[in-house]
Design a protein around this motif. Structure first.
Motif, PDB file in Angstrom:
ATOM      1  N   PRO A 110      39.954  50.102  48.240  1.00 42.05           N
ATOM      2  CA  PRO A 110      41.103  50.488  47.418  1.00 42.05           C
ATOM      3  C   PRO A 110      40.834  51.787  46.667  1.00 42.05           C
ATOM      4  CG  PRO A 110      39.916  48.690  46.390  1.00 42.05           C
ATOM      5  CD  PRO A 110      39.277  48.926  47.726  1.00 42.05           C
ATOM      6  N   SER A 111      41.884  52.531  46.408  1.00 38.58           N
ATOM      7  CA  SER A 111      41.742  53.751  45.615  1.00 38.58           C
ATOM      8  C   SER A 111      42.325  53.484  44.228  1.00 38.58           C
ATOM      9  CB  SER A 111      42.473  54.916  46.294  1.00 38.58           C
ATOM     10  OG  SER A 111      43.839  54.628  46.407  1.00 38.58           O
ATOM     11  N   PHE A 112      41.805  54.183  43.253  1.00 39.75           N
ATOM     12  CA  PHE A 112      42.202  53.934  41.877  1.00 39.75           C
ATOM     13  C   PHE A 112      42.593  55.215  41.179  1.00 39.75           C
ATOM     14  CE2 PHE A 112      39.408  50.516  43.125  1.00 39.75           C
ATOM     15  CZ  PHE A 112      40.186  49.419  42.786  1.00 39.75           C
ATOM     16  N   THR A 113      43.444  55.033  40.182  1.00 41.84           N
ATOM     17  CA  THR A 113      43.905  56.130  39.345  1.00 41.84           C
ATOM     18  C   THR A 113      43.714  55.699  37.891  1.00 41.84           C
ATOM     19  OG1 THR A 113      45.581  56.638  41.008  1.00 41.84           O
ATOM     20  CG2 THR A 113      45.903  57.602  38.847  1.00 41.84           C
ATOM     21  N   ALA A 114      43.427  56.625  37.057  1.00 43.25           N
ATOM     22  CA  ALA A 114      43.287  56.300  35.630  1.00 43.25           C
ATOM     23  C   ALA A 114      44.594  55.718  35.108  1.00 43.25           C
ATOM     24  CB  ALA A 114      42.913  57.552  34.844  1.00 43.25           C
ATOM     25  N   VAL A 148      45.176  40.707  49.999  1.00 44.26           N
ATOM     26  CA  VAL A 148      43.770  40.541  49.644  1.00 44.26           C
ATOM     27  C   VAL A 148      43.170  41.922  49.411  1.00 44.26           C
ATOM     28  CG1 VAL A 148      41.506  39.760  50.434  1.00 44.26           C
ATOM     29  CG2 VAL A 148      43.534  38.452  51.040  1.00 44.26           C
ATOM     30  N   VAL A 149      42.432  42.063  48.315  1.00 43.26           N
ATOM     31  CA  VAL A 149      41.700  43.295  48.041  1.00 43.26           C
ATOM     32  C   VAL A 149      40.240  42.927  47.811  1.00 43.26           C
ATOM     33  CG1 VAL A 149      41.405  45.261  46.487  1.00 43.26           C
ATOM     34  CG2 VAL A 149      43.693  44.423  46.987  1.00 43.26           C
ATOM     35  N   ASN A 150      39.368  43.486  48.596  1.00 41.33           N
ATOM     36  CA  ASN A 150      37.927  43.336  48.384  1.00 41.33           C
ATOM     37  C   ASN A 150      37.479  44.521  47.543  1.00 41.33           C
ATOM     38  OD1 ASN A 150      37.795  41.066  50.074  1.00 41.33           O
ATOM     39  ND2 ASN A 150      37.580  42.352  51.880  1.00 41.33           N
ATOM     40  N   ASP A 151      36.753  44.247  46.466  1.00 40.99           N
ATOM     41  CA  ASP A 151      36.357  45.326  45.574  1.00 40.99           C
ATOM     42  C   ASP A 151      35.069  44.944  44.845  1.00 40.99           C
ATOM     43  OD1 ASP A 151      36.503  47.750  44.290  1.00 40.99           O
ATOM     44  OD2 ASP A 151      38.161  47.209  42.980  1.00 40.99           O
ATOM     45  N   VAL A 152      34.494  45.899  44.154  1.00 35.12           N
ATOM     46  CA  VAL A 152      33.350  45.662  43.287  1.00 35.12           C
ATOM     47  C   VAL A 152      33.767  46.083  41.887  1.00 35.12           C
ATOM     48  CG1 VAL A 152      30.954  46.268  42.793  1.00 35.12           C
ATOM     49  CG2 VAL A 152      31.722  46.060  45.167  1.00 35.12           C
ATOM     50  N   ALA A 156      29.973  43.343  40.349  1.00 32.65           N
ATOM     51  CA  ALA A 156      30.153  42.070  41.064  1.00 32.65           C
ATOM     52  C   ALA A 156      31.207  42.243  42.165  1.00 32.65           C
ATOM     53  CB  ALA A 156      30.583  40.964  40.116  1.00 32.65           C
ATOM     54  N   ALA A 157      30.895  41.725  43.337  1.00 31.30           N
ATOM     55  CA  ALA A 157      31.866  41.740  44.437  1.00 31.30           C
ATOM     56  C   ALA A 157      32.955  40.717  44.134  1.00 31.30           C
ATOM     57  CB  ALA A 157      31.187  41.403  45.750  1.00 31.30           C
TER      58      ALA A 157
END
Length: 162
Positions: A110-114, A148-152, A156-157
């Motif tokens: 996933p990509s993130f933005t502030a 479903v989104v897999n992320d850390v 923690a995963a």
């Protein structure tokens, strides 16, 4: 009614049943659309029984084509009915493919933005996760295709889903 006409009707009915069994659940359960309780229940029942139903339809289609060929129809009509039987068999095979796993694969990177730069509606729903001092929010609108989104997060995963 002639025997050829009866065989043709059986073949067309088998194709219609197979196409319905494969297409209807995909139509109902696709993302970004409202799903009524009744139509969702029907789609899930069709999904449960479609492997058996489509095999029966494929066998009936092959038998109808065999009967049609015994009536000694023209060559192009025989080819056309054979194509119909092959299509019924293909639909029986497609009924065994879990389309939803292909459509709703997890979002792995996933990509993130502030938060200050995000433009969300006032009624936008998010799945929020906080692990340690780190927090993430996954907009449901963005997740609705993947579910479903897999992320850390915070080292923690995690798996965020709804």
């Amino acid at each position: 009614m002639t025997r050829r006409f009866v065989f043709t009707l059986v073949l067309l009915a088998c194709l219609a049943v197979g196409l319905f069994c494969v297409a209807y659940p995909i139509y109902v359960i696709r993302p970004f659309r409202h799903q009524g309780a009744r139509e969702l229940a029907v789609a899930l029942v069709v999904t449960r029984f479609r492997p058996a139903i489509t095999v029966i339809a494929a066998i009936a289609a092959v038998l109808a084509v065999a009967g049609y060929w015994r009536v000694k129809a023209r060559r192009w009509k025989r080819v056309l009915t054979a194509v119909g039987a092959v299509l019924a068999v293909v639909l029986a095979v497609l009924a065994r493919v879990n389309v939803y796993e292909l459509m709703f694969h997890p979002l792995v990177h996933p990509s993130f933005t502030a938060a200050a730069d995000v433009k969300l509606d006032g009624v936008e729903k998010v799945v929020a996760v906080r692990v340690g001092g780190e927090a993430r929010a996954y907009p449901v609108r963005s997740m609705s295709y993947h579910h479903v989104v897999n992320d850390v997060v915070g080292g923690a995963a995690i798996v965020a889903t709804y």
